[in-house]
Design an enzyme around this catalytic site. Structure first.
Site, short mmCIF file in Angstrom:
data_model
loop_
_atom_site.label_atom_id
_atom_site.label_comp_id
_atom_site.label_asym_id
_atom_site.label_seq_id
_atom_site.Cartn_x
_atom_site.Cartn_y
_atom_site.Cartn_z
N ASN A 189 0.84 -1.20 0.00
CA ASN A 189 0.00 0.00 0.00
C ASN A 189 0.87 1.25 0.00
O ASN A 189 2.02 1.22 0.46
CB ASN A 189 -0.96 0.00 1.19
CG ASN A 189 -0.24 0.10 2.52
OD1 ASN A 189 0.07 1.20 2.97
ND2 ASN A 189 0.05 -1.04 3.14
N CYS A 219 15.66 8.72 -3.29
CA CYS A 219 14.73 8.02 -2.40
C CYS A 219 13.38 7.88 -3.13
O CYS A 219 13.21 8.35 -4.25
CB CYS A 219 14.58 8.77 -1.07
SG CYS A 219 13.51 10.23 -1.13
N CYS A 266 11.86 11.06 -4.32
CA CYS A 266 12.49 11.67 -5.50
C CYS A 266 11.76 11.23 -6.77
O CYS A 266 11.58 12.01 -7.69
CB CYS A 266 13.96 11.26 -5.59
SG CYS A 266 15.03 11.96 -4.32
N CYS A 284 -2.77 -5.85 -4.60
CA CYS A 284 -2.90 -7.27 -4.94
C CYS A 284 -4.27 -7.83 -4.55
O CYS A 284 -4.79 -8.72 -5.21
CB CYS A 284 -1.79 -8.07 -4.27
SG CYS A 284 -0.15 -7.70 -4.93
N CYS A 289 14.04 17.52 -3.13
CA CYS A 289 13.20 16.46 -2.55
C CYS A 289 12.78 16.86 -1.14
O CYS A 289 13.57 17.39 -0.36
CB CYS A 289 13.95 15.14 -2.52
SG CYS A 289 13.04 13.80 -1.70
N CYS A 331 14.85 14.07 1.31
CA CYS A 331 16.29 13.84 1.22
C CYS A 331 17.02 14.96 0.47
O CYS A 331 18.22 14.84 0.19
CB CYS A 331 16.59 12.49 0.55
SG CYS A 331 16.37 12.45 -1.25
N CYS A 354 -20.14 -4.19 -9.07
CA CYS A 354 -18.85 -4.79 -9.39
C CYS A 354 -18.54 -5.78 -8.27
O CYS A 354 -19.47 -6.25 -7.59
CB CYS A 354 -17.76 -3.72 -9.52
SG CYS A 354 -17.45 -2.79 -8.01
#
Length: 291
Positions: free
Chosen positions: A14, A54, A57, A71, A129, A132, A244
């Site tokens: 996730n 990272c 980034c 999944c 970033c 970082c 669905c």
């Protein structure tokens, strides 16, 4: 937890957890061996290692929650995470032994269908970033569920795209069926899921075909709506209920239906059925297959 170890492997499923683990590794100065798998594809990157980028980034902003497939929703062939996991373990051992990693500047892409591996060169570490960069704005861990707008869980996600007036429960839909109220039930699952199980009176148009505005499927849907409308006394708005597996894709489909031109379809009152067919199986028909 992260500060106690030399290397961290991210095997989560996730988005909030991926941002959390990345930020924790950057703040603690630890390399992050990150793997992911979905359906027949896998990816691997080593973040925050030897001056490499990272996770932030590459992905400064989280994707909209409704675009993320995990999944539990999308499925994964079990061999694929096994292959990616073995390569993750190899990179952890190489880093721990001082050999270094092959994937701090490259992303490994695995296509199980074609049996191919590809290396994609990554952009270098971003000076701006948020975590970082040269002047980071993220200096401590934050609320990552709020940041990503989704839950930090690998369970099936629950989207909330519609207001309550655009949704009905499976119990309410069962009552409409029992009272023989004219309507169209639209099943927007992929064909492979419809082949597993379906409600016999449902009209099948995959969500992907609605999103593409596929003319053949739209004409088919228009025809079925017109056929059912003939059972009414010329009511202005005709109900279309969308279903669905879990009630996520049906919400996306309702949004699309609400934008269809009234000229062809007339005034369609589209609503999704909360919880989808799995709610139908658990609350209405225990003999209906759950998958």
């Amino acid at each position: 937890l992260v500060r106690q170890y030399d290397v961290v492997a991210d095997c989560s499923d996730n988005v909030p957890t991926r941002y959390l683990v990345n930020d924790a590794c950057v703040l603690a100065g630890k390399p992050l061996v990150s793997g992911s798998a979905l359906r027949l594809e896998g990816q691997l990157v080593v973040y925050n290692y030897q001056g490499g980028p990272c996770y932030r980034c590459l992905f400064p902003k989280p994707p909209p929650p409704e675009t993320v497939t995990n999944c539990a929703d999308g499925g994964v062939l079990g061999v694929v995470p096994g292959i990616v996991g073995c390569i993750q373990a190899l990179e952890v051992l190489k880093i721990a032994s001082g050999m270094g990693s092959s994937f701090s500047q490259f992303m490994l892409m695995f296509d199980a269908r074609e049996g191919r591996f590809r290396n994609i060169k990554l952009r270098p570490k971003k000076p701006d970033c948020a975590v970082c960069g040269d002047n980071p704005s993220v200096t401590c861990l934050q609320d990552y569920e709020a940041f990503c707008g989704s839950s930090a869980t690998d369970k099936c996600r629950t989207l909330h795209l519609l207001s309550s007036k655009d949704r009905i429960s499976v119990e309410e839909y069962k009552k409409l069926l029992d009272e023989q109220v004219p309507h169209v039930l639209l099943d927007v699952r992929p064909q492979v899921e419809v082949d597993i199980c379906r409600l016999v009176h449902a009209v099948h148009v995959p969500l992907s075909k609605l999103e593409e505005k596929d003319e053949e499927y739209l004409e088919y849907l228009e025809k079925r709506i017109c056929e059912e409308k003939q059972r009414t006394n010329g009511q202005m708005s005709f109900p279309v209920y969308v279903i669905c597996k879990l009630g996520n894709d049906s919400q996306k489909a309702v949004r699309i239906l609400q934008e269809l031109p009234a000229k062809e379809f007339g005034y369609v009152l589209a609503k999704d059925i909360k919880g989808g067919l799995m709610a139908w199986a658990s609350k209405i028909d225990p003999t209906f297959p759950q998958y």
